[in-house]
Design an enzyme around this catalytic site. Structure first.
Site: not given
Length: 144
Positions: A73, A78, A93
């Site tokens: 994934s 940020h 996953c």
């Protein structure tokens, strides 16, 4: 009305989604794209995931967004150096991944004095687990 999928699919999560908030981090770390990219690569390794590609952008006058595309994934970082704040999102996953280890690494690496970690199962969950999850998220957002 049900908010979970219905059908013959087994009731299993497909992955884990970690939302990590880091507070009071040193400003110089949060505005250093090379440092953040290295932390991103190491976080992918610590999560036992497969790094496919990474990209980052350094904002003017400050702030960095860095993304890692994983076979399992993604990881995103940020930064807001002016607030000493970092928002991290790790979704993996597969049974072999360990996103919480990546979170622990990032807390230490960015020298956060405070952090909040929310870990959510992703995928088809039993109705009982889904209800508890929805209730806990509703309570968390309602208390603001």
């Amino acid at each position: 009305m049900q908010s979970y999928p219905v059908g013959d699919t087994p009731l299993v999560p497909v992955g884990s989604h970690c939302i990590l908030e880091l507070y009071d981090c040193p400003t110089n770390l949060l505005n250093n794209p090379e440092f953040i990219e290295q932390a991103l690569v190491e976080a992918a390794y610590r999560a036992k995931s497969t790094l496919l590609k990474e990209i980052s952008h350094h904002f003017e006058p400050f702030g960095v967004t860095a993304l890692a595309l994983l076979a399992e994934s993604h990881i995103s970082i940020h930064t807001w150096p002016e607030y000493g704040y970092i928002a991290v999102d790790i979704f993996t996953c597969g049974q072999h991944t360990e996103p919480q280890k990546a979170c622990k690494y990032l807390v230490q690496t960015f020298q956060a004095s405070k952090h909040v970690l929310l870990t959510l199962p992703r995928g088809k969950l039993s109705p009982q687990v889904q209800k508890k999850l929805e209730e806990s998220l509703f309570l968390a957002t309602s208390e603001r």
